[in-house]
Write a protein that holds these residues in place. Structure first.
Motif, mmCIF file in Angstrom:
data_model
loop_
_atom_site.group_PDB
_atom_site.id
_atom_site.type_symbol
_atom_site.label_atom_id
_atom_site.label_comp_id
_atom_site.label_asym_id
_atom_site.label_seq_id
_atom_site.Cartn_x
_atom_site.Cartn_y
_atom_site.Cartn_z
ATOM 1 N N LYS A 86 -50.713 -16.366 12.204
ATOM 2 C CA LYS A 86 -49.333 -16.208 12.689
ATOM 3 C C LYS A 86 -48.593 -15.136 11.906
ATOM 4 O O LYS A 86 -47.969 -14.243 12.482
ATOM 5 C CB LYS A 86 -48.575 -17.539 12.575
ATOM 6 C CG LYS A 86 -49.192 -18.669 13.368
ATOM 7 C CD LYS A 86 -48.435 -19.967 13.171
ATOM 8 C CE LYS A 86 -48.461 -20.494 11.742
ATOM 9 N NZ LYS A 86 -49.813 -20.865 11.273
ATOM 10 N N SER A 87 -48.660 -15.226 10.585
ATOM 11 C CA SER A 87 -47.942 -14.250 9.763
ATOM 12 C C SER A 87 -48.560 -12.866 9.939
ATOM 13 O O SER A 87 -47.844 -11.862 9.974
ATOM 14 C CB SER A 87 -47.987 -14.652 8.285
ATOM 15 O OG SER A 87 -47.418 -15.930 8.120
ATOM 16 N N MET A 88 -49.867 -12.831 10.062
ATOM 17 C CA MET A 88 -50.545 -11.539 10.263
ATOM 18 C C MET A 88 -50.035 -10.876 11.543
ATOM 19 O O MET A 88 -49.715 -9.686 11.553
ATOM 20 C CB MET A 88 -52.054 -11.787 10.307
ATOM 21 C CG MET A 88 -52.930 -10.573 10.476
ATOM 22 S SD MET A 88 -53.111 -10.054 12.185
ATOM 23 C CE MET A 88 -54.068 -11.406 12.870
ATOM 24 N N PHE A 146 -38.724 -14.325 10.989
ATOM 25 C CA PHE A 146 -38.722 -15.408 10.008
ATOM 26 C C PHE A 146 -40.133 -15.922 9.834
ATOM 27 O O PHE A 146 -40.757 -16.355 10.805
ATOM 28 C CB PHE A 146 -37.877 -16.587 10.500
ATOM 29 C CG PHE A 146 -36.419 -16.282 10.609
ATOM 30 C CD1 PHE A 146 -35.730 -15.755 9.531
ATOM 31 C CD2 PHE A 146 -35.732 -16.538 11.779
ATOM 32 C CE1 PHE A 146 -34.372 -15.486 9.622
ATOM 33 C CE2 PHE A 146 -34.379 -16.278 11.881
ATOM 34 C CZ PHE A 146 -33.698 -15.740 10.798
ATOM 35 N N ASP A 147 -40.614 -15.915 8.606
ATOM 36 C CA ASP A 147 -41.915 -16.507 8.372
ATOM 37 C C ASP A 147 -41.727 -17.944 7.900
ATOM 38 O O ASP A 147 -40.828 -18.240 7.118
ATOM 39 C CB ASP A 147 -42.680 -15.681 7.328
ATOM 40 C CG ASP A 147 -44.185 -15.931 7.410
ATOM 41 O OD1 ASP A 147 -44.649 -16.415 8.461
ATOM 42 O OD2 ASP A 147 -44.892 -15.648 6.432
ATOM 43 N N GLU A 148 -42.571 -18.805 8.411
ATOM 44 C CA GLU A 148 -42.624 -20.200 7.963
ATOM 45 C C GLU A 148 -41.327 -20.956 8.169
ATOM 46 O O GLU A 148 -40.726 -21.451 7.229
ATOM 47 C CB GLU A 148 -43.047 -20.267 6.492
ATOM 48 C CG GLU A 148 -44.443 -19.735 6.284
ATOM 49 C CD GLU A 148 -44.896 -19.762 4.833
ATOM 50 O OE1 GLU A 148 -44.348 -20.553 4.055
ATOM 51 O OE2 GLU A 148 -45.788 -18.986 4.504
ATOM 52 N N MET A 149 -40.920 -21.036 9.423
ATOM 53 C CA MET A 149 -39.725 -21.832 9.691
ATOM 54 C C MET A 149 -40.049 -23.308 9.512
ATOM 55 O O MET A 149 -40.972 -23.835 10.124
ATOM 56 C CB MET A 149 -39.219 -21.605 11.106
ATOM 57 C CG MET A 149 -37.984 -22.442 11.362
ATOM 58 S SD MET A 149 -37.508 -22.424 13.077
ATOM 59 C CE MET A 149 -36.176 -21.310 13.005
ATOM 60 N N TYR A 217 -58.430 -18.645 9.036
ATOM 61 C CA TYR A 217 -58.957 -17.416 8.423
ATOM 62 C C TYR A 217 -58.743 -17.351 6.920
ATOM 63 O O TYR A 217 -59.488 -16.707 6.204
ATOM 64 C CB TYR A 217 -58.334 -16.176 9.089
ATOM 65 C CG TYR A 217 -58.841 -15.969 10.488
ATOM 66 C CD1 TYR A 217 -60.081 -15.397 10.717
ATOM 67 C CD2 TYR A 217 -58.089 -16.363 11.578
ATOM 68 C CE1 TYR A 217 -60.565 -15.226 11.999
ATOM 69 C CE2 TYR A 217 -58.555 -16.194 12.868
ATOM 70 C CZ TYR A 217 -59.798 -15.622 13.080
ATOM 71 O OH TYR A 217 -60.267 -15.460 14.340
ATOM 72 N N ARG A 218 -57.712 -18.021 6.468
ATOM 73 C CA ARG A 218 -57.488 -18.006 5.017
ATOM 74 C C ARG A 218 -58.638 -18.742 4.334
ATOM 75 O O ARG A 218 -59.200 -18.281 3.344
ATOM 76 C CB ARG A 218 -56.144 -18.640 4.684
ATOM 77 C CG ARG A 218 -55.808 -18.512 3.201
ATOM 78 C CD ARG A 218 -54.454 -19.101 2.870
ATOM 79 N NE ARG A 218 -53.368 -18.445 3.540
ATOM 80 C CZ ARG A 218 -52.539 -19.046 4.388
ATOM 81 N NH1 ARG A 218 -52.689 -20.319 4.665
ATOM 82 N NH2 ARG A 218 -51.561 -18.395 4.942
ATOM 83 N N GLN A 219 -58.938 -19.911 4.915
ATOM 84 C CA GLN A 219 -60.041 -20.698 4.389
ATOM 85 C C GLN A 219 -61.333 -19.890 4.458
ATOM 86 O O GLN A 219 -62.118 -19.849 3.517
ATOM 87 C CB GLN A 219 -60.171 -21.968 5.247
ATOM 88 C CG GLN A 219 -61.155 -22.980 4.733
ATOM 89 C CD GLN A 219 -60.659 -23.615 3.455
ATOM 90 O OE1 GLN A 219 -59.460 -23.694 3.231
ATOM 91 N NE2 GLN A 219 -61.571 -24.025 2.598
ATOM 92 N N ALA A 270 -45.863 -14.565 -1.783
ATOM 93 C CA ALA A 270 -46.001 -13.681 -0.615
ATOM 94 C C ALA A 270 -46.923 -14.358 0.382
ATOM 95 O O ALA A 270 -47.971 -14.885 0.009
ATOM 96 C CB ALA A 270 -46.572 -12.322 -1.014
ATOM 97 N N ASN A 271 -46.502 -14.361 1.632
ATOM 98 C CA ASN A 271 -47.343 -14.862 2.722
ATOM 99 C C ASN A 271 -47.989 -16.225 2.449
ATOM 100 O O ASN A 271 -49.180 -16.402 2.662
ATOM 101 C CB ASN A 271 -48.420 -13.807 3.047
ATOM 102 C CG ASN A 271 -49.039 -14.053 4.419
ATOM 103 O OD1 ASN A 271 -48.437 -14.736 5.254
ATOM 104 N ND2 ASN A 271 -50.229 -13.543 4.647
ATOM 105 N N GLY A 272 -47.200 -17.126 1.963
ATOM 106 C CA GLY A 272 -47.701 -18.478 1.734
ATOM 107 C C GLY A 272 -48.453 -18.675 0.428
ATOM 108 O O GLY A 272 -48.884 -19.783 0.110
HETATM 109 MG MG LIG Z 1 -48.031 -17.761 7.598
#
Ligand SMILES: [Mg+2]
Ligand SMILES: Nc1ncnc2c1ncn2[C@@H]1O[C@H](COP(=O)(O)OP(=O)(O)OP(=O)(O)O)[C@@H](O)[C@H]1O
Length: 376
Positions: A86-88, A146-149, A217-219, A270-272
């Motif tokens: 999502k953030s990407m 907005f990131d991470e509402m 994808y992070r995992q 940054a970014n979570g």
């Molecule tokens: Mg994110």
């Protein structure tokens, strides 16, 4: 009620490639894996981008004063499990949108600014303190990302509906990411009935899209990667590389969290991804509420320089145990550098027996599939 206008924008001379093109170029370059769910979400973002660019272009032209401004497109509310991209996607949209008046901000940090602004307005005797805050935002930006509402706080819950309405009425386009659908926001919150109109507003005026990718994808990026380093000193370069990989090389900035009226800070965020030293989080007088707030705000915590613990730093050790418990409960991924193996971090002194559980959790949190459960 406003309806979504599906205007096909004329391609301007020299108009940049589409977001899909940019995405596909990254797939070809090998930096992204083609993901149908992500590809499905892109056109709605691209429509906003084109509208914003045409608007910004029209504003610059002399004729614009005589032209009727077409209605702003709906915003996008992109939600889904952790690490789905999502953030990407939001970053892709944000970077590619060629307008000066745009802002990307962590939702929590933004709301803190709003409250600060309202506080200042009240001090000056303004009746409706939200009005000047909203006007300042409207004067500043045409697009807000907005990131991470997430809404956990009644003070946010009570202003966000009016704020969004004012921004949207003024034509500010909002793009937001969240781990929950609108109906899941402020779940079980105090006076939730008063919050329900905001959910209706999101449904009505934003394109609500679930990013249903099966891949975290992070995992994926961390699978097989070393996440616990010792001794700490030698690990800095490896940890810097992990930070760069997970944040896309962002500098990161402090994330201030409000806990019972006090401020607790994650020094780099940054970014979570949060990053702090042991001393920054465990040598200060923080308690369980603070650690829960930190665990709730980050997906991954990089914790550096965990020292050898003993009776001489009992308080720090106790806070460390509380921190690990909070991270464990929230299934946060931990990347750590420490003086020694988990089992050898606290081998003597009061509480060393209880530390066995922490050591075992530290082990479990290193496993490849740790943190894959959604919804934290
Ligand atoms: Mg994110
Ligand atoms: N299609 C993809 N191929 C490869 N890497 C990807 C892909 N999509 C996302 N990533 C990477 O995976 C990581 C997680 O993605 P991202 O931060 O966008 O997830 P998210 O959905 O915002 O998660 P969260 O809900 O935790 O904030 C990032 O490093 C991102 O660059």
């Amino acid at each position: 009620m406003r309806r979504h206008m599906c205007v096909v924008m004329p391609m301007r001379e020299g108009f940049a490639e589409s977001l899909t093109d940019i995405y596909e170029a990254r797939v070809t370059a090998g930096t992204l894996r083609a993901d149908p769910a992500q590809l499905d979400a892109i056109p709605a973002l691209d429509e906003i981008r084109q509208w914003l660019e045409v608007q910004a272009g029209a504003k610059r032209s002399f004729l614009s004063r005589f032209r009727r401004t077409p209605e702003a497109p709906k915003g996008v509310y992109l939600w889904g499990g952790v690490g789905r991209g999502k953030s990407m996607l939001m970053d892709l949209f944000f970077a590619a949108t060629d307008i000066p008046r745009k802002r990307r901000v962590h939702f929590h940090a933004f709301m803190q600014e709003v409250h600060r602004g309202m506080h200042a307005a009240r001090k000056q005797g303004v009746d409706d303190a939200l009005e000047p805050v909203a006007q300042a935002i409207i004067a500043d930006v045409a697009c807000l990302c907005f990131d991470e509402m997430q809404i956990n706080d009644i003070t946010d819950a009570m202003v966000v509906g009016r704020l969004f309405t004012m921004l949207m009425d003024a034509g500010v386009v909002i793009v937001t990411t969240s781990n929950r659908p609108p109906e899941g926001l402020y779940k079980d919150g105090l006076n939730r009935a008063l919050f329900l109109p905001f959910i209706a507003l999101l449904r009505d005026r934003m394109e609500v899209m679930e990013l249903e990718s099966p891949t975290d994808y992070r995992q994926h990026r961390l699978t097989g990667a070393q996440v616990y380093f010792h001794p700490a000193g030698a690990a800095r370069a490896a940890i810097d590389a992990i930070w760069r990989d997970l944040t896309g090389g962002a500098a990161g900035e402090a994330l201030a969290l409000t806990v019972n009226g006090r401020t607790v800070e994650v020094p780099r965020f940054a970014n979570g991804i949060g990053r702090a030293t042991f001393w920054e989080l465990c040598a200060r007088a923080l308690g369980p509420g603070d650690y829960l707030a930190i665990a709730g705000a980050v997906r991954v915590l990089i914790l550096e320089d965990i020292p050898q613990l003993s009776a001489s730093n009992y308080n720090e050790a106790k806070r460390f145990v509380t921190l690990i418990d909070a991270l464990y409960e929230a299934r946060v991924k931990l990347i750590a550098s420490a003086a020694d193996e988990p089992e050898r971090l606290y081998i003597e002194g009061e509480g060393s027996f209880e530390f066995e559980r922490t050591a075992s959790r530290l082990r479990e949190m290193q496993s490849a599939d740790w943190g894959t459960v959604d919804g934290n």
